[in-house]
Write an enzyme that holds these catalytic residues in place. Sequence first.
Site, mmCIF file in Angstrom:
data_model
loop_
_atom_site.group_PDB
_atom_site.id
_atom_site.type_symbol
_atom_site.label_atom_id
_atom_site.label_comp_id
_atom_site.label_asym_id
_atom_site.label_seq_id
_atom_site.Cartn_x
_atom_site.Cartn_y
_atom_site.Cartn_z
ATOM 1 N N HIS A 266 0.837 -1.203 0.000
ATOM 2 C CA HIS A 266 0.000 0.000 0.000
ATOM 3 C C HIS A 266 0.870 1.251 0.000
ATOM 4 O O HIS A 266 0.419 2.338 -0.362
ATOM 5 C CB HIS A 266 -0.983 0.003 1.177
ATOM 6 C CG HIS A 266 -0.341 0.274 2.496
ATOM 7 N ND1 HIS A 266 0.449 -0.644 3.137
ATOM 8 C CD2 HIS A 266 -0.340 1.373 3.284
ATOM 9 C CE1 HIS A 266 0.900 -0.112 4.276
ATOM 10 N NE2 HIS A 266 0.427 1.101 4.374
ATOM 11 N N LYS B 104 9.549 -2.806 3.344
ATOM 12 C CA LYS B 104 10.710 -2.648 4.217
ATOM 13 C C LYS B 104 10.663 -3.701 5.308
ATOM 14 O O LYS B 104 9.617 -3.968 5.888
ATOM 15 C CB LYS B 104 10.640 -1.254 4.861
ATOM 16 C CG LYS B 104 11.847 -0.869 5.648
ATOM 17 C CD LYS B 104 12.843 -0.140 4.780
ATOM 18 C CE LYS B 104 14.196 0.018 5.421
ATOM 19 N NZ LYS B 104 14.974 -1.197 5.532
ATOM 20 N N LYS C 15 3.763 -1.891 11.901
ATOM 21 C CA LYS C 15 4.785 -1.074 12.584
ATOM 22 C C LYS C 15 5.040 0.226 11.821
ATOM 23 O O LYS C 15 5.045 1.300 12.402
ATOM 24 C CB LYS C 15 6.072 -1.909 12.642
ATOM 25 C CG LYS C 15 7.171 -1.311 13.457
ATOM 26 C CD LYS C 15 8.381 -2.237 13.464
ATOM 27 C CE LYS C 15 8.057 -3.580 14.086
ATOM 28 N NZ LYS C 15 9.259 -4.436 14.231
ATOM 29 N N LYS D 226 9.781 -8.831 4.837
ATOM 30 C CA LYS D 226 10.740 -9.512 5.721
ATOM 31 C C LYS D 226 11.438 -10.599 4.930
ATOM 32 O O LYS D 226 10.870 -11.149 3.982
ATOM 33 C CB LYS D 226 10.021 -10.152 6.915
ATOM 34 C CG LYS D 226 10.933 -10.403 8.092
ATOM 35 C CD LYS D 226 11.114 -9.157 8.927
ATOM 36 C CE LYS D 226 12.058 -9.328 10.068
ATOM 37 N NZ LYS D 226 12.063 -8.145 10.944
ATOM 38 N N SER E 270 16.057 3.499 9.804
ATOM 39 C CA SER E 270 16.281 2.976 8.447
ATOM 40 C C SER E 270 15.646 3.919 7.419
ATOM 41 O O SER E 270 16.197 4.153 6.342
ATOM 42 C CB SER E 270 15.637 1.599 8.293
ATOM 43 O OG SER E 270 16.507 0.607 8.754
HETATM 44 P P1 NAD Z 1 20.825 -10.455 17.438
HETATM 45 O O1 NAD Z 1 21.126 -11.657 16.650
HETATM 46 O O2 NAD Z 1 21.776 -9.297 17.388
HETATM 47 O O3 NAD Z 1 20.633 -10.825 18.973
HETATM 48 C C1 NAD Z 1 19.781 -11.815 19.485
HETATM 49 C C2 NAD Z 1 20.428 -12.360 20.754
HETATM 50 O O4 NAD Z 1 19.516 -13.245 21.415
HETATM 51 C C3 NAD Z 1 21.695 -13.181 20.465
HETATM 52 O O5 NAD Z 1 22.774 -12.681 21.230
HETATM 53 C C4 NAD Z 1 21.292 -14.606 20.848
HETATM 54 O O6 NAD Z 1 22.376 -15.380 21.340
HETATM 55 C C5 NAD Z 1 20.258 -14.338 21.937
HETATM 56 N N1 NAD Z 1 19.385 -15.492 22.211
HETATM 57 C C6 NAD Z 1 18.986 -16.471 21.369
HETATM 58 N N2 NAD Z 1 18.191 -17.342 22.004
HETATM 59 C C7 NAD Z 1 18.098 -16.924 23.281
HETATM 60 C C8 NAD Z 1 17.438 -17.415 24.437
HETATM 61 N N3 NAD Z 1 16.696 -18.518 24.390
HETATM 62 N N4 NAD Z 1 17.564 -16.737 25.603
HETATM 63 C C9 NAD Z 1 18.304 -15.608 25.662
HETATM 64 N N5 NAD Z 1 18.957 -15.087 24.587
HETATM 65 C C10 NAD Z 1 18.859 -15.729 23.416
HETATM 66 O O7 NAD Z 1 19.360 -10.001 16.985
HETATM 67 P P2 NAD Z 1 18.666 -8.589 17.188
HETATM 68 O O8 NAD Z 1 18.854 -7.795 15.945
HETATM 69 O O9 NAD Z 1 19.058 -8.020 18.505
HETATM 70 O O10 NAD Z 1 17.128 -9.039 17.208
HETATM 71 C C11 NAD Z 1 16.500 -9.505 18.396
HETATM 72 C C12 NAD Z 1 14.995 -9.382 18.236
HETATM 73 O O11 NAD Z 1 14.644 -8.017 17.980
HETATM 74 C C13 NAD Z 1 14.393 -10.189 17.088
HETATM 75 O O12 NAD Z 1 13.108 -10.612 17.469
HETATM 76 C C14 NAD Z 1 14.276 -9.163 15.986
HETATM 77 O O13 NAD Z 1 13.269 -9.508 15.046
HETATM 78 C C15 NAD Z 1 13.892 -7.943 16.781
HETATM 79 N N6 NAD Z 1 14.164 -6.666 16.106
HETATM 80 C C16 NAD Z 1 15.420 -6.327 15.704
HETATM 81 C C17 NAD Z 1 15.637 -5.091 15.101
HETATM 82 C C18 NAD Z 1 17.020 -4.608 14.725
HETATM 83 O O14 NAD Z 1 17.149 -3.425 14.372
HETATM 84 N N7 NAD Z 1 18.049 -5.404 14.807
HETATM 85 C C19 NAD Z 1 14.551 -4.220 14.869
HETATM 86 C C20 NAD Z 1 13.276 -4.600 15.294
HETATM 87 C C21 NAD Z 1 13.107 -5.830 15.912
#
Ligand code: NAD
Length: 473
Positions: free
Chosen positions: A67, A72, A96, A108, A364
């Site tokens: 839309h 993104k 979002k 995604k 972003s």
């Molecule tokens: P990342 O890979 O940098 O970090 C995730 C961390 O979680 C890792 O260090 C991993 O070891 C840890 N982990 C995995 N399983 C685990 C468990 N069972 N218990 C505790 N820790 C655990 O990823 P991220 O970019 O920080 O993303 C994390 C979440 O945030 C995801 O759901 C992602 O979709 C969401 N998110 C990320 C962004 C972004 O800008 N990076 C933006 C919006 C949402």
Amino acid sequence: MSADQSYSFFQNVERSFDKAAKFTKWDKGLLEQIKACNSVYRMRFPVKMDDGRIEVIEAYRVQHSQHKSPCKGGIRFSDEVNQDEVMALAALMTYKCAIVNVPFGGGKGGIKINPRNYSAYELEKITRRYTAELVKKNFIGPGIDVPAPDYGTGEREMSWIVDTYSSLKPGEIDSAGCVTGKPISQGGVRGRKGATGLGVFYGIREVCNMPDMMKKLGLTTGIEGKTVVVQGLGNVGYHSAKFFREGGATVVAIAEYEGAIYKADGINEEELFQHRKATGSILNFHGATNLAKNTDALELECDILIPAALENVINGENAPRVKAKIIGEAANGPLTPEADAVFIEKGILVVPDMYLNAGGVTVSYFEWLKNLSHVRYGRMEKRFDENQNAKILAQLESLTGKKVTEKERLNIMHGADEVDLVHSGLEETMISATNEIMEIWKSNPEIPDMRTAAYVNAINKVATSYAELGIFP
Ligand code: NAD
């Protein structure tokens, strides 16, 4: 992982959507269109590994809604990746973006690999081949679909993507805008890396600054002195912990996949990060207690719980044992609808993912705008502002006959750098989004929780956009 296995992640998103749609006036067909995933690209491609073996890689890109253009959403590297998960995450991106007024559709991507099992060279080959597949099917481009980092990916992967895209599209002047979350040298924007964590902090701080809300939860107003537990020490968890600590809260526990630690007087996330780098684990951190299981951290006594790792970690099974007063969903989908029901009943405030972790996509958007304008934020006005400020200060000093200190002078004169403008834009975005959602929640006492209010806000905005396109006479 979830105790609520009867519904998939995408179905859970649909259930939340349906719950909110009842509070809107839109036509059933239009609501169905908003809910649907428009395009799903499932691919398989071969990559030669370091030992000469050929591995067939499974990967996805989903465009949930067009839309607004471009679509993104991040790219995830995890062996849990599947079509349903990518569809759910793409749908969350649509809502979002609408909530934080970022003019994009939701998308995604995911590659079904555990990045820890691959060398850097293998990861580079996988990422570049994935990008080439996206180019072949017209699933990437500054005006089509713009990926970003997510779980398991970061700046390094984004620079491989922009390099592959640019080499396949020579002469495309805006090619840097094909992906965000890039290193600064590749067209990234200052402040992107910590943006999601900072947005989580701004969102929760705004909620904590609402006296009526805090009174209901039995908490004092403000962030200062609140106890915080963070799950995940990745990009989002690390930066959330950092900004809460800098904001005056005490981060009493952090969980990672190998375990969890507790320290009543507060954990410094950078020291813990260095400890993990040196020892390979967050456990046995100086002054902290190891917890028996990593999930024990979720059930600790605290004011604010920040799940920042993966989805479905708090479900119908463990939700009754959660003692936090506020849960800030930094990860995407960390709570199941069953957990939501428990928290509504217990009067725990859930600040929902689809707006709370929107800092990443907001910045972003700023990065993409920078790429299209080909100029760094602040370049045109910084020096002008500093010169103006110096003139105003000189006037004030001559009128009052008093001089400010050198430190005060530098502070007053300072013109905004790129990072100042990015943080200011993010702060404004998170404060407005929080207040818009709270207004909707307050305006209808039937709306049971903040997540539903956020969905109502998203549905109204996306539906208005569709309606104004005029394709539904
Ligand atoms: P990342 O890979 O940098 O970090 C995730 C961390 O979680 C890792 O260090 C991993 O070891 C840890 N982990 C995995 N399983 C685990 C468990 N069972 N218990 C505790 N820790 C655990 O990823 P991220 O970019 O920080 O993303 C994390 C979440 O945030 C995801 O759901 C992602 O979709 C969401 N998110 C990320 C962004 C972004 O800008 N990076 C933006 C919006 C949402």
